[in-house]
Design a protein around this motif. Sequence first.
Motif, mmCIF file in Angstrom:
data_model
loop_
_atom_site.group_PDB
_atom_site.id
_atom_site.type_symbol
_atom_site.label_atom_id
_atom_site.label_comp_id
_atom_site.label_asym_id
_atom_site.label_seq_id
_atom_site.Cartn_x
_atom_site.Cartn_y
_atom_site.Cartn_z
ATOM 1 N N GLY A 45 -8.927 -6.000 6.386
ATOM 2 C CA GLY A 45 -9.979 -6.866 5.880
ATOM 3 C C GLY A 45 -9.637 -7.468 4.532
ATOM 4 N N VAL A 46 -8.358 -7.641 4.256
ATOM 5 C CA VAL A 46 -7.928 -8.246 2.994
ATOM 6 C C VAL A 46 -8.127 -9.754 3.103
ATOM 7 N N ASP A 47 -8.856 -10.320 2.173
ATOM 8 C CA ASP A 47 -9.123 -11.762 2.146
ATOM 9 C C ASP A 47 -7.796 -12.520 2.083
ATOM 10 N N PRO A 48 -7.533 -13.429 3.013
ATOM 11 C CA PRO A 48 -6.283 -14.188 2.994
ATOM 12 C C PRO A 48 -6.006 -14.901 1.669
ATOM 13 N N ALA A 49 -7.062 -15.252 0.933
ATOM 14 C CA ALA A 49 -6.874 -15.932 -0.358
ATOM 15 C C ALA A 49 -6.131 -15.059 -1.363
ATOM 16 N N VAL A 50 -6.140 -13.741 -1.156
ATOM 17 C CA VAL A 50 -5.415 -12.826 -2.044
ATOM 18 C C VAL A 50 -3.932 -13.192 -2.091
ATOM 19 N N PHE A 51 -3.429 -13.771 -1.016
ATOM 20 C CA PHE A 51 -2.002 -14.074 -0.912
ATOM 21 C C PHE A 51 -1.652 -15.498 -1.351
ATOM 22 N N ASP A 52 -2.632 -16.240 -1.842
ATOM 23 C CA ASP A 52 -2.341 -17.574 -2.374
ATOM 24 C C ASP A 52 -1.336 -17.439 -3.515
ATOM 25 N N GLY A 53 -0.353 -18.284 -3.530
ATOM 26 C CA GLY A 53 0.658 -18.248 -4.585
ATOM 27 C C GLY A 53 1.831 -17.332 -4.282
ATOM 28 N N TYR A 54 1.740 -16.539 -3.198
ATOM 29 C CA TYR A 54 2.837 -15.655 -2.808
ATOM 30 C C TYR A 54 3.684 -16.317 -1.731
ATOM 31 N N LYS A 108 -11.720 -2.751 5.781
ATOM 32 C CA LYS A 108 -11.477 -2.071 7.059
ATOM 33 C C LYS A 108 -10.407 -1.001 6.877
ATOM 34 N N ASN A 109 -10.528 0.033 7.682
ATOM 35 C CA ASN A 109 -9.515 1.083 7.759
ATOM 36 C C ASN A 109 -9.168 1.676 6.398
ATOM 37 N N VAL A 110 -10.233 1.936 5.624
ATOM 38 C CA VAL A 110 -10.103 2.606 4.330
ATOM 39 C C VAL A 110 -10.804 3.952 4.459
ATOM 40 N N ILE A 111 -10.077 5.036 4.237
ATOM 41 C CA ILE A 111 -10.667 6.365 4.293
ATOM 42 C C ILE A 111 -10.841 6.870 2.869
ATOM 43 N N GLU A 112 -12.095 7.186 2.533
ATOM 44 C CA GLU A 112 -12.394 7.669 1.184
ATOM 45 C C GLU A 112 -12.197 9.178 1.152
ATOM 46 N N LEU A 113 -11.376 9.631 0.213
ATOM 47 C CA LEU A 113 -11.029 11.038 0.108
ATOM 48 C C LEU A 113 -11.781 11.708 -1.041
ATOM 49 N N SER A 114 -12.170 12.954 -0.825
ATOM 50 C CA SER A 114 -12.783 13.759 -1.882
ATOM 51 C C SER A 114 -11.705 14.077 -2.921
ATOM 52 N N PRO A 115 -12.087 14.599 -4.077
ATOM 53 C CA PRO A 115 -11.069 14.938 -5.081
ATOM 54 C C PRO A 115 -9.974 15.868 -4.548
ATOM 55 N N GLY A 116 -10.335 16.913 -3.828
ATOM 56 C CA GLY A 116 -9.338 17.834 -3.284
ATOM 57 C C GLY A 116 -8.454 17.182 -2.238
ATOM 58 N N GLU A 117 -9.080 16.372 -1.368
ATOM 59 C CA GLU A 117 -8.309 15.666 -0.342
ATOM 60 C C GLU A 117 -7.359 14.652 -0.975
ATOM 61 N N ALA A 118 -7.840 13.963 -2.003
ATOM 62 C CA ALA A 118 -7.010 12.972 -2.688
ATOM 63 C C ALA A 118 -5.807 13.631 -3.345
ATOM 64 N N LYS A 119 -6.030 14.762 -3.993
ATOM 65 C CA LYS A 119 -4.922 15.479 -4.642
ATOM 66 C C LYS A 119 -3.893 15.915 -3.602
ATOM 67 N N ALA A 120 -4.357 16.470 -2.488
ATOM 68 C CA ALA A 120 -3.445 16.893 -1.421
ATOM 69 C C ALA A 120 -2.680 15.692 -0.872
ATOM 70 N N PHE A 121 -3.375 14.577 -0.716
ATOM 71 C CA PHE A 121 -2.735 13.370 -0.189
ATOM 72 C C PHE A 121 -1.610 12.887 -1.099
#
Length: 178
Positions: A45-54, A108-121
């Motif tokens: 779900g990244v807005d295509p405009a993000v890539f303008d100039g690339y 889209k397809n973003v999984i939010e991790l808790s502090p412990g899960e984020a550290k493990a990741f």
Amino acid sequence: MSDDTAPDENWGQQFDRLPPTADDRVVEGRPSREEVIDWWDERFGVDPAVFDGYTFWEKGAGKIWAFHGEVVDPIEVEGLGMRILRTRQRHWKPSTNAVQRFCGDATKNVIELSPGEAKAFVDGHDQQLDRWEGDWGYLTAAHEIAGELEPLGVGLYLHGELRSTVPKGRQEELVKLD
């Protein structure tokens, strides 16, 4: 270009600009700029405009790089901008750098991790996370930092398990989340 490499062949030692569309494709298997941008939009779900100039470039078989600016095409250099994606395989795989740079506002397809899960990741550990109800495959693993949801990197979600794909060399570079 090497004297023995035809214009319709991929030469792994140089960067070649991606064609604007599939209809402009000369090298078989090379994605187009349009396909790369559509993939980021459809998968995250990244807005295509993000890539303008690339500009987008391939070096090697399916290693896609993004460069904010213009240079001659083709170009023989070791690096050009940021490697963002691996294609020419069954499932395209985004790079950690690209997810951190372009998925801050992913929808889209973003999984939010808790502090412990984020550290493990970020430490490179795979984890059983049965709560995810979205698509399987490559996800943006994110964690709230200073009140904002920030992308940490790429995870591969299969059969209830989130696999960390944070490169070993990057694990210690990431901010400690204690």
